[in-house]
Design a protein around this motif. Structure first.
Motif, mmCIF file in Angstrom:
data_model
loop_
_atom_site.group_PDB
_atom_site.id
_atom_site.type_symbol
_atom_site.label_atom_id
_atom_site.label_comp_id
_atom_site.label_asym_id
_atom_site.label_seq_id
_atom_site.Cartn_x
_atom_site.Cartn_y
_atom_site.Cartn_z
ATOM 1 N N ALA A 12 94.098 51.050 50.267
ATOM 2 C CA ALA A 12 93.513 50.055 49.366
ATOM 3 C C ALA A 12 92.574 49.135 50.126
ATOM 4 C CB ALA A 12 94.610 49.248 48.684
ATOM 5 N N MET A 13 91.388 48.898 49.558
ATOM 6 C CA MET A 13 90.412 47.998 50.154
ATOM 7 C C MET A 13 90.980 46.583 50.207
ATOM 8 S SD MET A 13 88.189 45.454 48.975
ATOM 9 C CE MET A 13 86.832 44.560 49.740
ATOM 10 N N GLU A 14 90.752 45.918 51.322
ATOM 11 C CA GLU A 14 91.235 44.557 51.511
ATOM 12 C C GLU A 14 90.164 43.771 52.253
ATOM 13 O OE1 GLU A 14 94.735 42.397 54.149
ATOM 14 O OE2 GLU A 14 95.118 44.380 53.292
ATOM 15 N N THR A 15 89.733 42.656 51.703
ATOM 16 C CA THR A 15 88.682 41.868 52.337
ATOM 17 C C THR A 15 89.106 41.452 53.737
ATOM 18 O OG1 THR A 15 88.006 41.020 50.181
ATOM 19 C CG2 THR A 15 87.202 39.841 52.113
ATOM 20 N N GLY A 16 88.265 41.754 54.718
ATOM 21 C CA GLY A 16 88.578 41.458 56.103
ATOM 22 C C GLY A 16 89.089 42.646 56.878
ATOM 23 N N LYS A 17 89.333 43.757 56.196
ATOM 24 C CA LYS A 17 89.948 44.914 56.827
ATOM 25 C C LYS A 17 88.993 46.101 56.851
ATOM 26 C CE LYS A 17 94.151 47.754 56.425
ATOM 27 N NZ LYS A 17 95.388 47.959 55.635
ATOM 28 N N GLY A 18 88.722 46.621 58.032
ATOM 29 C CA GLY A 18 87.959 47.855 58.142
ATOM 30 C C GLY A 18 86.475 47.661 57.936
ATOM 31 N N TYR A 19 85.930 48.371 56.959
ATOM 32 C CA TYR A 19 84.480 48.416 56.773
ATOM 33 C C TYR A 19 84.114 48.163 55.316
ATOM 34 C CZ TYR A 19 85.473 53.121 54.977
ATOM 35 O OH TYR A 19 85.968 54.180 54.262
ATOM 36 N N LEU A 20 82.834 47.928 55.103
ATOM 37 C CA LEU A 20 82.281 47.655 53.772
ATOM 38 C C LEU A 20 80.839 48.159 53.759
ATOM 39 C CD1 LEU A 20 82.223 45.919 51.005
ATOM 40 C CD2 LEU A 20 81.093 44.205 52.426
ATOM 41 N N TYR A 21 80.409 48.705 52.621
ATOM 42 C CA TYR A 21 79.011 49.099 52.443
ATOM 43 C C TYR A 21 78.294 48.034 51.625
ATOM 44 C CZ TYR A 21 79.489 53.869 54.290
ATOM 45 O OH TYR A 21 79.672 54.958 55.105
ATOM 46 N N PRO A 22 77.645 47.059 52.250
ATOM 47 C CA PRO A 22 76.945 46.016 51.487
ATOM 48 C C PRO A 22 75.596 46.504 50.990
ATOM 49 C CG PRO A 22 76.654 45.652 53.832
ATOM 50 C CD PRO A 22 77.567 46.851 53.704
ATOM 51 N N PHE A 23 75.022 45.796 50.021
ATOM 52 C CA PHE A 23 73.685 46.104 49.529
ATOM 53 C C PHE A 23 72.683 45.325 50.393
ATOM 54 C CE2 PHE A 23 71.690 47.830 45.534
ATOM 55 C CZ PHE A 23 70.375 47.723 45.983
ATOM 56 N N ILE A 24 72.022 46.031 51.302
ATOM 57 C CA ILE A 24 71.005 45.442 52.175
ATOM 58 C C ILE A 24 69.796 46.364 52.167
ATOM 59 C CG2 ILE A 24 70.409 44.819 54.564
ATOM 60 C CD1 ILE A 24 73.335 44.143 55.042
ATOM 61 N N ASN A 25 68.613 45.808 52.021
ATOM 62 C CA ASN A 25 67.400 46.622 52.087
ATOM 63 C C ASN A 25 66.961 46.722 53.540
ATOM 64 O OD1 ASN A 25 64.976 47.951 51.814
ATOM 65 N ND2 ASN A 25 64.238 46.660 50.139
ATOM 66 N N TYR A 26 67.192 47.893 54.138
ATOM 67 C CA TYR A 26 66.787 48.144 55.517
ATOM 68 C C TYR A 26 65.390 48.765 55.602
ATOM 69 C CZ TYR A 26 71.571 47.319 57.211
ATOM 70 O OH TYR A 26 72.778 46.768 57.548
ATOM 71 N N GLY A 27 64.740 48.973 54.458
ATOM 72 C CA GLY A 27 63.427 49.595 54.468
ATOM 73 C C GLY A 27 63.464 51.071 54.760
ATOM 74 N N ASP A 28 64.625 51.710 54.606
ATOM 75 C CA ASP A 28 64.767 53.130 54.910
ATOM 76 C C ASP A 28 64.284 53.954 53.719
ATOM 77 O OD1 ASP A 28 65.464 55.560 56.024
ATOM 78 O OD2 ASP A 28 67.377 54.835 56.795
ATOM 79 N N VAL A 29 63.117 54.564 53.830
ATOM 80 C CA VAL A 29 62.442 55.276 52.747
ATOM 81 C C VAL A 29 62.536 54.427 51.468
ATOM 82 C CG1 VAL A 29 62.062 57.519 51.691
ATOM 83 C CG2 VAL A 29 63.319 57.377 53.832
ATOM 84 N N SER A 30 62.000 53.233 51.588
ATOM 85 C CA SER A 30 62.091 52.259 50.502
ATOM 86 C C SER A 30 60.730 52.127 49.837
ATOM 87 C CB SER A 30 62.555 50.909 51.064
ATOM 88 O OG SER A 30 62.680 49.956 50.051
ATOM 89 N N SER A 31 60.637 52.538 48.585
ATOM 90 C CA SER A 31 59.361 52.525 47.871
ATOM 91 C C SER A 31 58.931 51.097 47.542
ATOM 92 C CB SER A 31 59.473 53.329 46.571
ATOM 93 O OG SER A 31 58.320 53.153 45.776
ATOM 94 N N PRO A 32 57.659 50.781 47.753
ATOM 95 C CA PRO A 32 57.169 49.437 47.408
ATOM 96 C C PRO A 32 56.733 49.312 45.960
ATOM 97 C CG PRO A 32 55.423 50.651 48.454
ATOM 98 C CD PRO A 32 56.618 51.584 48.407
ATOM 99 N N TYR A 33 56.791 50.405 45.205
ATOM 100 C CA TYR A 33 56.258 50.401 43.840
ATOM 101 C C TYR A 33 57.293 49.838 42.864
ATOM 102 C CZ TYR A 33 53.032 53.577 46.155
ATOM 103 O OH TYR A 33 52.134 54.137 47.021
ATOM 104 N N PRO A 34 56.862 48.954 41.953
ATOM 105 C CA PRO A 34 57.795 48.362 40.984
ATOM 106 C C PRO A 34 58.562 49.406 40.174
ATOM 107 C CG PRO A 34 55.710 47.183 40.968
ATOM 108 C CD PRO A 34 55.504 48.380 41.830
ATOM 109 N N SER A 35 57.948 50.540 39.919
ATOM 110 C CA SER A 35 58.619 51.577 39.128
ATOM 111 C C SER A 35 59.818 52.171 39.845
ATOM 112 C CB SER A 35 57.632 52.694 38.775
ATOM 113 O OG SER A 35 57.090 53.275 39.967
#
Length: 753
Positions: free
Chosen positions: A173-196
């Motif tokens: 079971a996920m527990e805050t403070g324990k192990g790992y987490l996949y946050p939403f961060i824009n790293y610019g990895d094949v990141s389209s600049p187009y609004p669409s």
């Protein structure tokens, strides 16, 4: 001194110990935690030089260090007697009249022979000093998080938000403070600049972050810190906030290391009978079948792929399907009989496309014979290099010369990668969360302590248990509501026959600066170039200060929050911006953020995004049991601002920044952001207010303390003094203790209630 009875024991982890002779010993120890004038500095218990006589017993315990022929074996755990090292601190316990007064580490300074008399000069340090000393120059990247190995895919990403994570192959079971987490961060990895494309997110922008608490767990679990434990103390709100803290991935491209392995292999490769005229170039090859482990990093083109050579033969060519870096070797056994002159070579070749010629990367002449027979093991050493996506490589065996009747048997050809293979991660791989790079463990702990103004201490009854506590909580006994019930009365302990000194703090700083470390990603550069300061910095000016600036500077860098195109996603952005407004990934400095749980947003998809030079192509990855057109309408929000929990509650609660930013890059309610407590407000404002209070005064005086007083010394506890000059409560800043028969000098800070 008569009436004193010291005992000093040197202790080994295995339970063995040795007692030192202490007759005539003079011990003076200073107990201190901080420098009142420099808030960036922390102290620890430290004795003055202790000189032990060179008695027969002490010579034996110290391993006769003056013997120039002695040798210390680092592979032996014992650290006393014959294996005593002058460079390795030894745990020790000091008793005065059978009462423990100090438990720390004895550090050897000098062995002196003077007029035939031997003596040993040492000091004793506290456990906090030794904790940092044991960390040495170890890096965070040396910590092992492989127990969190899991498959990199949408299901495991989304599970980490509020459901479960993988530990040692098991779902937990996920527990805050324990192990790992996949946050939403824009790293610019094949990141389209187009609004669409704003709601089409390439999966590699989700990278496993590691909780701060997990970093501390791993640091204290290291063999070098055997016996050490830790605890973060504080009120419920602080502990909840601390457990929210994450360290995101800092790499430019999400990559992974795997142990070296056999990359290509085949047995019973070929046997060749050959007759050729003099001067002809002869190339003979037999290629591997679909190879072991090669599907991780490359694919086989097959026998129909043209292979460039003189006689039009074809063979297997391997195309790199993801970038990887390794060294390695190609090896095999052979036997041959030649009549005539010949050279026999093995080559690693590479080309960029099928229209280009292969070029030799590295080769080895392993046989040059004239009417001879040989059986031999051959190696082709491949220096570390990067195998780039789309390039093709092959292994080739060549021979040339005047050949008559060559019979060659090649067996067990292998292409073995080096000790470590580094490769770019793709969906479906098994990965472990990667610790950040280029940061020393001790600098991480110190910067974390500076960010939260943590006092670090241990107790005599459990000296290797390190406690981290904020300044405010450490001195909670000094609060008006607690002080009367907790203060110790030192009125009768003061030695009024000696000097009593009331003084100011001396030269306090004109300016107290609090700042993160600069970084050059797009938004940090944009902010600094516009406002001439680091995002989130703060300075407090003392109008009557006279000394130079005192600076709290972290190893962490700040991370501005950004929102694009009404997506309602407030996210960290860590990338470079190219001249065409395309984003490119960036190797950032270490960051620290809150995890605020899930927040609602406009629908988006996670999948694979590719760029073909003119357009971005997106293919969603759909985890079971979602339907093909499924969109996520919530995201795992992280950043320097602490939001209230709940999908729709974006109330600002606190800020990891030290100060108010001149600009925010999301539609912030600026008055509300400015009103929330930041790290300066929460962790430093009370301390600075005390330092700059015009009513403040320091008291230095001698007090009569017993060994029992020192054994029970707790510098969190205030003291009360009442005499003909009035009365006041004080914080204990420093105690210089000699023994129960001599006065101890104490430095106290008046508490202005």
């Amino acid at each position: 001194m008569q009436g004193l009875n010291y005992k000093i024991y040197l202790l080994e982890p295995n339970g063995n110990y040795a007692e030192l002779d202490t007759e005539g010993l003079d011990i003076s120890t200073t107990f201190s935690l901080t420098d009142i004038k420099d808030i960036s500095q922390k102290k620890d218990t430290l004795s003055k030089n202790i000189t032990f006589a060179g008695t027969k017993n002490n010579n034996r315990v110290f391993g006769n260090v003056f013997n120039q022929s002695r040798h210390v074996d680092p592979n032996i755990q014992e650290s006393l007697f014959v294996n005593f090292s002058v460079n390795k601190p030894v745990e020790c316990l000091v008793l005065e009249n059978s009462t423990p007064i100090l438990k720390g580490y004895l550090k050897f300074s000098n062995a002196i022979i003077d007029d035939g008399k031997i003596s040993y000069e040492c000091i004793i340090t506290g456990n906090i000093f030794n904790f940092y000393s044991l960390l040495g120059d170890k890096l965070l990247s040396e910590l092992d998080f492989t127990e969190y190995n899991h498959q990199f895919d949408v299901r495991h990403i989304t599970d980490s938000w509020d459901s479960n994570i993988t530990i040692s192959g098991n779902t937990v079971a996920m527990e805050t403070g324990k192990g790992y987490l996949y946050p939403f961060i824009n790293y610019g990895d094949v990141s389209s600049p187009y609004p669409s494309d704003v709601n089409k997110i390439h999966i590699n922008n989700f990278r496993p972050a590691i909780y701060v608490k997990e970093y501390l767990n791993k640091i204290f679990d290291q063999p070098e810190l055997s016996g050490f434990t830790y605890e973060v103390k504080g009120n419920t709100e602080f502990i909840e906030d601390f457990n929210r803290l994450i360290i995101p991935n800092d790499s430019d491209v999400m990559n992974q290391n795997m142990a070296g392995d056999t990359f290509l292999m085949m047995s019973n490769l070929f046997t060749i009978p050959v007759n050729k005229a003099s001067g002809d170039l002869q190339e003979q090859r037999r290629y591997l079948r679909f190879p072991y482990r090669v599907d991780y990093l490359s694919s086989i083109e097959g026998n129909s792929t043209p292979y460039p050579n003189e006689d039009g033969e074809t063979g297997n060519v391997f195309t790199v399907v993801r970038e990887f870096k390794t060294d390695g070797k190609v090896s095999f056994n052979y036997s041959a009989t030649l009549n005539g002159n010949a050279d026999f070579r093995i080559k690693l070749l590479e080309r960029s496309s099928t229209t280009e010629e292969f070029t030799v990367v590295v080769e080895n002449l392993f046989m040059s014979l004239n009417n001879n027979s040989q059986s031999k093991y051959v190696e082709l050493i491949i220096p570390q290099r990067t195998f780039q996506v789309g390039k093709q490589f092959a292994i080739r065996l060549d021979f040339n010369g005047s050949i008559i009747n060559l019979n060659s048997n090649i067996t067990n050809l292998k292409f073995e990668t080096g000790a470590v293979v580094n490769y770019n991660v793709k969906s479906g791989d098994y990965i472990s969360p990667a610790p950040v790079t280029n940061i020393k463990q001790k600098d991480f702990v110190k910067s974390l302590s500076m960010l939260l103004n943590l006092y670090t201490y241990s107790t005599l009854d459990n000296p290797k248990h390190i406690i981290f506590q904020t300044y405010n909580d450490y001195y909670s006994y000094c609060k008006p509501e607690n002080i009367q019930s907790t203060a110790l009365d030192y009125t009768k302990k003061v030695d009024y026959s000696s000097k009593v000194t009331f003084s100011s703090y001396g030269e306090l700083a004109k300016k107290y600066s609090f700042t993160y470390k600069a970084d050059s990603d797009y938004f940090n550069s944009l902010y600094t170039s516009k406002y001439g300061e680091i995002y989130g910095a703060y300075a407090e000016i003392d109008s009557i200060g006279t000394a130079d600036e005192k600076k709290i500077e972290l190893v962490f860098s700040p991370t501005p929050l950004v929102q694009y195109n009404n997506t309602r996603r407030i996210t960290p952005e860590i990338y470079k911006l190219e001249s065409n407004n395309f984003r490119s990934t960036y190797k950032s400095n270490i960051r620290i953020m809150y995890y605020n749980g899930l927040k609602d947003c406009e629908g988006y998809q996670i999948g694979n995004m590719s760029f073909n030079g003119s357009t971005f192509n997106f293919t969603p990855e759909i985890p079971i049991p979602f339907e093909p057109n499924h969109k996520f309408t919530f995201y795992p929000q992280v950043g320097h601002i602490k939001f209230a929990t709940g999908l729709t509650d974006n109330t600002y609660m606190a800020d990891l920044n030290f100060g108010i930013a001149a600009q925010y890059y999301f539609p912030a309610d600026v008055p509300q952001v400015q009103a929330i407590p930041n790290s300066y407000d929460r962790y430093y404002s009370n301390q600075i207010k005390e330092l700059t209070d015009l009513n403040n005064v320091l008291l230095e005086t001698d007090v009569l303390l017993s060994e029992a007083d020192i054994s029970n010394l707790d510098m969190r506890v205030p003291v009360f003094i009442n005499n003909q000059y009035g009365n006041a409560y004080y914080k204990m800043l420093e105690v210089e203790y000699k023994n129960r028969l001599e006065p101890s000098t104490v430095k106290l800070q008046k508490i202005n209630l």
